[in-house]
Design an enzyme around this catalytic site. Structure first.
Site, PDB file in Angstrom:
ATOM      1  N   CYS A 172      71.083  73.415 105.345  1.00  0.00           N
ATOM      2  CA  CYS A 172      70.449  72.110 105.209  1.00  0.00           C
ATOM      3  C   CYS A 172      71.545  71.045 105.147  1.00  0.00           C
ATOM      4  O   CYS A 172      72.228  70.923 104.128  1.00  0.00           O
ATOM      5  CB  CYS A 172      69.621  72.098 103.935  1.00  0.00           C
ATOM      6  SG  CYS A 172      68.758  70.548 103.744  1.00  0.00           S
ATOM      7  N   CYS A 208      62.940  71.939 107.427  1.00  0.00           N
ATOM      8  CA  CYS A 208      64.067  71.178 106.904  1.00  0.00           C
ATOM      9  C   CYS A 208      63.716  70.527 105.562  1.00  0.00           C
ATOM     10  O   CYS A 208      63.449  69.325 105.490  1.00  0.00           O
ATOM     11  CB  CYS A 208      64.544  70.123 107.883  1.00  0.00           C
ATOM     12  SG  CYS A 208      66.081  69.395 107.285  1.00  0.00           S
TER      13      CYS A 208
HETATM   14  C1  FAD Z   1      62.806  65.739 110.919  1.00  0.00           C
HETATM   15  C2  FAD Z   1      63.351  67.132 111.069  1.00  0.00           C
HETATM   16  C3  FAD Z   1      64.654  67.394 110.686  1.00  0.00           C
HETATM   17  C4  FAD Z   1      65.175  68.672 110.822  1.00  0.00           C
HETATM   18  N1  FAD Z   1      66.478  68.892 110.488  1.00  0.00           N
HETATM   19  C5  FAD Z   1      67.013  70.113 110.672  1.00  0.00           C
HETATM   20  C6  FAD Z   1      68.396  70.348 110.438  1.00  0.00           C
HETATM   21  O1  FAD Z   1      69.140  69.417 110.066  1.00  0.00           O
HETATM   22  N2  FAD Z   1      68.893  71.585 110.624  1.00  0.00           N
HETATM   23  C7  FAD Z   1      68.095  72.620 111.060  1.00  0.00           C
HETATM   24  O2  FAD Z   1      68.594  73.739 111.241  1.00  0.00           O
HETATM   25  N3  FAD Z   1      66.772  72.438 111.292  1.00  0.00           N
HETATM   26  C8  FAD Z   1      66.220  71.216 111.117  1.00  0.00           C
HETATM   27  N4  FAD Z   1      64.887  71.010 111.389  1.00  0.00           N
HETATM   28  C9  FAD Z   1      64.001  72.168 111.577  1.00  0.00           C
HETATM   29  C10 FAD Z   1      64.029  72.784 112.974  1.00  0.00           C
HETATM   30  O3  FAD Z   1      63.755  71.837 113.953  1.00  0.00           O
HETATM   31  C11 FAD Z   1      62.994  73.891 113.008  1.00  0.00           C
HETATM   32  O4  FAD Z   1      63.216  74.750 111.927  1.00  0.00           O
HETATM   33  C12 FAD Z   1      63.048  74.691 114.292  1.00  0.00           C
HETATM   34  O5  FAD Z   1      62.694  73.876 115.368  1.00  0.00           O
HETATM   35  C13 FAD Z   1      62.130  75.891 114.178  1.00  0.00           C
HETATM   36  O6  FAD Z   1      61.958  76.512 115.410  1.00  0.00           O
HETATM   37  P1  FAD Z   1      60.554  77.189 115.781  1.00  0.00           P
HETATM   38  O7  FAD Z   1      60.742  77.834 117.086  1.00  0.00           O
HETATM   39  O8  FAD Z   1      60.072  78.005 114.661  1.00  0.00           O
HETATM   40  O9  FAD Z   1      59.543  75.987 115.898  1.00  0.00           O
HETATM   41  P2  FAD Z   1      59.568  74.752 116.897  1.00  0.00           P
HETATM   42  O10 FAD Z   1      60.938  74.534 117.413  1.00  0.00           O
HETATM   43  O11 FAD Z   1      58.918  73.647 116.179  1.00  0.00           O
HETATM   44  O12 FAD Z   1      58.679  75.234 118.113  1.00  0.00           O
HETATM   45  C14 FAD Z   1      57.343  75.625 118.003  1.00  0.00           C
HETATM   46  C15 FAD Z   1      56.818  75.795 119.424  1.00  0.00           C
HETATM   47  O13 FAD Z   1      55.587  76.496 119.417  1.00  0.00           O
HETATM   48  C16 FAD Z   1      54.718  75.873 120.351  1.00  0.00           C
HETATM   49  N5  FAD Z   1      53.357  76.250 119.954  1.00  0.00           N
HETATM   50  C17 FAD Z   1      52.710  75.910 118.821  1.00  0.00           C
HETATM   51  N6  FAD Z   1      51.488  76.487 118.812  1.00  0.00           N
HETATM   52  C18 FAD Z   1      51.384  77.205 119.949  1.00  0.00           C
HETATM   53  C19 FAD Z   1      50.360  78.032 120.500  1.00  0.00           C
HETATM   54  N7  FAD Z   1      49.205  78.238 119.861  1.00  0.00           N
HETATM   55  N8  FAD Z   1      50.581  78.614 121.707  1.00  0.00           N
HETATM   56  C20 FAD Z   1      51.763  78.423 122.364  1.00  0.00           C
HETATM   57  N9  FAD Z   1      52.755  77.655 121.885  1.00  0.00           N
HETATM   58  C21 FAD Z   1      52.563  77.067 120.688  1.00  0.00           C
HETATM   59  C22 FAD Z   1      55.044  74.402 120.267  1.00  0.00           C
HETATM   60  O14 FAD Z   1      54.619  73.696 121.415  1.00  0.00           O
HETATM   61  C23 FAD Z   1      56.578  74.478 120.165  1.00  0.00           C
HETATM   62  O15 FAD Z   1      57.126  74.588 121.446  1.00  0.00           O
HETATM   63  C24 FAD Z   1      64.356  69.725 111.318  1.00  0.00           C
HETATM   64  C25 FAD Z   1      63.040  69.450 111.716  1.00  0.00           C
HETATM   65  C26 FAD Z   1      62.545  68.167 111.608  1.00  0.00           C
HETATM   66  C27 FAD Z   1      61.134  67.885 112.076  1.00  0.00           C
END
Ligand code: FAD
Length: 469
Positions: free
Chosen positions: A414, A222
């Site tokens: 965003c 984000c």
């Molecule tokens: C403050 C903030 C504001 C945001 N605002 C927005 C917004 O307004 N709109 C929007 O669309 N997005 C927003 N986001 C971004 C959004 O939350 C992320 O882009 C999204 O969660 C990405 O998904 P992901 O599955 O890639 O990662 P995540 O959802 O972060 O998940 C990663 C997962 O991998 C697991 N993991 C990590 N390493 C390992 C490993 N070695 N083995 C097994 N599991 C592991 C973790 O435990 C977690 O469960 C925001 C994020 C933050 C922090």
């Protein structure tokens, strides 16, 4: 919830006018649903074989899991995720600004992972072994796969800022909305930042505090969140008739890469007393006790060469120290450590997937989803949602030995909160602006605030994570 801002009641009880506006939003939501369901819905009709392992338990992993279950008859899926608690991270900003309670942002992965049908290993992968199609768990056990989906998200590297320890956040005027622990399902940065808003307000009653906001030049999840914190905290003071000296120090060259949004954000900044932008400023270290932040200001300067009688560009890197009373830190970010030693990353340090197919460029049985992907566009939940259908369709094609057809267009979103009650809904893809609705996309609007605050979480919980949307 707690106050009235810009004529919009921020209360759990909706005013009649706001309720009417929300009713007006319903067709918007309905049209989102309809427009997507036509293109993303797959019948559970695919008769393909092979063991699929998903690594991660966040947005991308759960979306991939649900979509695969909807698409494949009796799929053989193992998910490796340590966390039962699932954080709806976009709402960390709403908690940090007093618009939601912390309890509102936790979901339960047990609602999405049906252990009668899916093998859930509650552990972390410590090593990826793509050359022998296996991953090694923290417990030491090796898990083999035919197909792998990497959905490990992104890691915040606070320790790269010299002088800062994670424990300092919440002390000495330091906050960071990003601070969370996805393994243990905590989001302490959100509540710390709401306290910080209030400490700032108290301080502003006696003198104008110096408030510093940082953003690294590395990709972050984000990318708009650092500015969201700037504008919401400035608005919080403004509503109380207070002000501060604000400095936004970013590693980037502009407020936003799309010119129309960049201009609108400069206009937004004029709402507040005075915001000084420092571009291409990279936070190196902080002196927690003395409240000083040291940046490297990296830039190019045109210098006249008298011998050749031409101007040439020279790279400069100056050290700049900024004093502050309060600082909001956005840390440098990277993929998780276990991936760093793998052979799966590109030369920029991210999962080396094709930006259209999401397939790994060298290991054809590996796909990525979410923040971990090394693709040019944003790291958001909105992107992960658009990755989902592409990934599933292409993975099934690989399983069937067919050519890959689905293409990710780079969509990301965003919701830039420019004040309480207003959002610029910046939607764009590889080609440029990509607004879902035919409105001037750069304008801050109440309707987007209401959509983000009231509707996105239910959509995320009931539609996106279940693979329906
Ligand atoms: C403050 C903030 C504001 C945001 N605002 C927005 C917004 O307004 N709109 C929007 O669309 N997005 C927003 N986001 C971004 C959004 O939350 C992320 O882009 C999204 O969660 C990405 O998904 P992901 O599955 O890639 O990662 P995540 O959802 O972060 O998940 C990663 C997962 O991998 C697991 N993991 C990590 N390493 C390992 C490993 N070695 N083995 C097994 N599991 C592991 C973790 O435990 C977690 O469960 C925001 C994020 C933050 C922090």
């Amino acid at each position: 919830m707690k106050k009235t801002v810009q004529g919009v009641k921020m209360s759990n009880k909706l005013s009649r006018r706001d309720a009417l506006k929300l009713i007006g939003l319903s067709p918007v939501a309905a049209s989102v649903l309809l427009s997507s369901s036509a293109t993303t819905q797959l019948e559970a009709s695919e008769d393909v074989e092979g063991k699929i392992v998903i690594v991660g338990g966040g947005s991308g992993a759960i979306m991939a899991l649900s979509r695969l279950q909807r698409a494949i008859k009796n799929p053989d899926i193992t998910i490796i995720a340590p966390n039962e608690v699932h954080i709806y991270q976009p709402a960390q900003v709403f908690v940090a600004s007093g618009e939601m309670e912390i309890e509102d942002i936790f979901l339960d992965n047990n609602d999405y992972i049906d252990t009668d049908k899916v093998n859930w290993i509650k552990d972390e992968v410590s090593k990826f072994n793509p050359d022998n199609n296996s991953v090694t768990l923290r417990s030491g056990e090796k898990i083999g796969y035919d197909y792998l989906i990497v959905a490990t998200g992104i890691q915040s590297n606070y320790e790269e800022i010299k002088g800062l320890k994670k424990e300092d956040i919440g002390t000495n005027g330091i906050s960071s909305v990003y601070l969370n622990d996805l393994e243990y399902g905590t989001a302490q940065g959100a509540t710390i930042t709401w306290d910080w808003f209030n400490d700032l307000k108290t301080a502003a009653k006696t003198k104008k505090p110096k408030v510093l906001y940082t953003q690294p030049s590395s990709p972050i999840k984000c990318g708009g969140a650092p500015q969201k914190m700037l504008y919401l905290s400035a608005d919080y003071l403004k509503e109380a008739g207070l002000s501060a000296e604000y400095t936004f120090a970013t590693g980037l060259k502009s407020l936003f890469h799309l010119p129309k949004i960049d201009q609108e954000l400069h206009k937004t900044q004029k709402r507040y007393d005075k915001i000084e932008n420092r571009f291409q400023h990279h936070l190196q270290s902080i002196d927690v006790k003395n409240k000083k932040a040291t940046f490297i200001h990296a830039y190019e300067e045109e210098v006249y060469d008298e011998d050749f009688e031409i101007y040439e560009k020279v790279s400069r890197a100056d050290e700049v120290v900024i004093d502050y009373d309060f600082i909001h830190i956005t840390p440098p970010m990277s993929p998780v450590d276990s991936l760093k030693d793998s052979n799966l990353l590109d030369n920029m340090g991210w999962l080396e997937v094709d930006q259209y197919s999401l397939q790994h460029k060298r290991y054809k049985n590996i796909f990525g989803i979410g923040d971990v992907c090394g693709i040019p566009m944003g790291k958001t939940g909105g992107s992960a949602r658009h990755h989902g259908p592409v990934l599933v369709e292409n993975l099934i094609s690989v399983m069937k030995n067919e050519n890959l057809k689905a293409k990710f267009d780079g969509y990301t979103v965003c919701p830039l909160k420019t004040q309480y009650g207003k959002i610029i809904m910046a939607e764009f893809n590889y080609k440029g602006p990509a607004p879902t609705f035919p409105l001037d996309f750069e304008k801050p609007r109440w309707i987007w605030w209401a959509f983000d605050l009231y509707m996105l979480k239910p959509m995320y919980k009931y539609l996106m994570l279940t693979g329906r949307f």
